[in-house]
Design an enzyme around this catalytic site. Structure first.
Site, short mmCIF file in Angstrom:
data_model
loop_
_atom_site.label_atom_id
_atom_site.label_comp_id
_atom_site.label_asym_id
_atom_site.label_seq_id
_atom_site.Cartn_x
_atom_site.Cartn_y
_atom_site.Cartn_z
CE LYS A 83 -3.95 2.00 2.55
NZ LYS A 83 -4.88 1.84 3.69
CB SER A 164 -8.15 3.99 2.58
OG SER A 164 -7.37 3.32 3.57
CB SER A 188 -8.69 1.26 5.55
OG SER A 188 -9.35 2.46 5.29
#
Ligand code: GLN
Length: 498
Positions: A83, A164, A188
């Site tokens: 990420k 997210s 998330s």
């Protein structure tokens, strides 16, 4: 991606690790196959930057170690997606914001370093909601991530991969990587996992070091793995977790051997069903999958008990005060002086530079959070909002504390609905925030929580079930997750269109 049974990109973390160790295939072959899938999946926009050479280099080291008879790490030969919230030495790290575009850290986050030390390799930096603020991956400066899933209505409406960690979820579901890192501040990891039919666990707050992770709300932020099944999550979490003196909130506790401790036998365990999560007008498919989950855990030997978490309805409002408050403070550092973007208008002074840089660099949702956070922390409103929200947070923790005197783990839906079309909710922030209604309570209490795929809804889209555990009891969460996984028998995968 092909349907070839020998396609290594159909394999998960454990299968790749074991296959490389046995010599069924080389780490290099694995890295090459995933690199090819990443390169061919531009339409999903899951990656901000691909780093195929880094994946190959790491694989080469693993193959050489194996040839030399050296011991291999827990993630040896497994290429992963990172990420783009984790600082990676020499590789652009943006938090999906224009304000960090071009920023290349001189250091490596603790969690990513641990993964490389365990033999994993990096396929690239994954797209996400800007500064991890969002539930649909529509706030990224680098464009929306598209879910590989489509509704079964024949329409091709692009769907949200969740947020997210939407690049992570989309990439794992589409077989661009066997696993990815995520971070979870209010859901998330779990919400995007639920939206894309994959598995993800947010460990107890403090298990994974936050050092080198771009901060959103520091009292909530936690890293965790996103992968295709429970075992893969257990393996990867073992590699990610551990005490780090560089993070003042890091847990100084040994990392348990979660993979070795896996069992789907729930005999003697009590599973709590929180009555406050049964909301009016609950989506019928979500309600049905929750019932399925209850039946599966009972079948695994668990006793099902009703529990109450009385302050549940205050969790979402408290979260949307505390998280923006911390964000407004954390994001003050992006001032055009030290990192990334600098907007210096002709003849401007320092204040003008700050203002111009922040106006140009932050996206609309990030600005909204900074404004809300600044407001709730301002002198006249601090007690009414921030102090009050902190008190609510304590009450929510007490709710869980009480509940865990009556049960070992809690079962609930991960999200109030399946994935939705891009654009469907982005116009109304409150509607978007409601996605997090089932995930934020565990975040506020710092508890481990996991999402496991439970089945498909009537539109052919995945739904997730959430297991919430007591602090430090990731093993209990993983085991209940495994019991669900074995009974759900979720094998659906998105049909390839990208
Ligand atoms: N969707 C939530 C938010 O927008 C949670 C985000 C997260 O966990 N990073 O704040």
């Amino acid at each position: 991606m092909s349907d070839n049974a020998n396609d290594v990109t159909e394999l998960g973390v454990a299968a790749i690790r074991d296959g490389v160790a046995k010599g069924d295939f080389s780490a290099r072959e694995v890295a090459e196959a995933f690199n090819a899938n990443v390169a061919a999946a531009g339409e999903l926009n899951a990656f901000i930057v691909a780093t195929p050479d880094m994946a190959l280099e790491a694989a080469g080291r693993v193959d050489a170690d194996r040839a030399a008879g050296k011991a291999l790490g827990k993630m040896a030969g497994v290429p992963i997606g990172m990420k783009d919230l984790f600082a990676t030495n020499g590789v652009q790290t943006t938090a999906a914001s224009h304000i960090l575009e071009g920023f290349s850290p001189q250091y490596e986050s603790t969690v990513s370093q641990k993964l490389w030390d365990a033999g994993a390799g990096m396929l690239g930096k994954l797209n996400l909601d800007q500064f991890a603020m969002g539930s649909s991956n529509e706030t990224s400066y680098f464009g929306n991530v598209i879910s590989p899933w489509r509704r079964n209505d024949g329409g091709n409406a692009p769907l949200a991969p969740g947020g997210s960690s939407g690049g992570s979820s989309s990439a794992v579901a589409a077989r661009l990587c066997p696993a990815a890192t995520g971070t979870d501040t209010g859901g998330s990891i779990r919400q995007p996992a639920a939206f894309t039919g994959i598995t993800g666990i947010k460990p107890t707050y403090g298990r994974c070091s936050r050092w080198g992770i771009v901060a959103f709300a520091s009292s909530l932020d936690q890293a965790g793995p996103m992968a295709r099944d429970v075992r893969d999550c257990a393996i990867m979490l073992e590699a990610m977790a551990g005490f780090d003196p560089k993070d003042a909130t890091s847990l100084d506790m040994p990392v348990p051997e979660w993979e070795a401790g896996l069992t789907a036998d729930m005999k003697g365990k009590k599973v709590g069903i929180p009555r406050e999560y049964r909301m009016d007008g609950m989506d019928a498919d979500v309600a049905k999958s929750w019932e399925d989950g209850i039946a599966w855990l009972r079948d695994a030997g668990a006793e099902i008990v009703d529990i109450s978490l009385p302050h549940t309805k205050y969790a979402l409002p408290a979260y949307y005060i505390i998280a923006p408050a911390e964000a407004s403070s954390n994001l003050a550092r992006y001032d055009g002086v030290r990192y990334g973007l600098r907007d210096l208008p002709e003849g401007a002074g320092l204040q003008d530079m700050y203002a111009a840089t922040r106006a140009a660099g932050f996206g609309a949702e990030v600005k909204r959070r900074i404004l809300i956070g600044t407001y709730v922390l301002s002198a006249g409103f601090y007690d009414a909002y921030y102090t009050q929200a902190q008190k609510v947070r304590t009450l929510i923790s007490h709710d869980f504390k009480n509940a865990f005197t009556e049960c070992d783990v809690i079962l609930a839906p991960t999200t109030p609905s399946a994935s939705f079309a891009l654009g469907e909710k982005s116009g109304d922030p409150l509607e978007m925030y409601l996605n997090d209604v089932f995930s934020v309570p565990a975040s506020l209490a710092g508890l481990p929580a996991m999402s496991v795929p439970a089945g498909l809804n009537r539109e052919g889209l995945p739904l997730g079930l959430q297991i919430i555990g007591n602090a430090f009891d990731e093993q209990g969460v993983l085991n209940a997750g495994l019991a669900l996984e074995q009974r759900a028998g979720f094998t659906a995968k998105p049909e390839k269109w990208w």
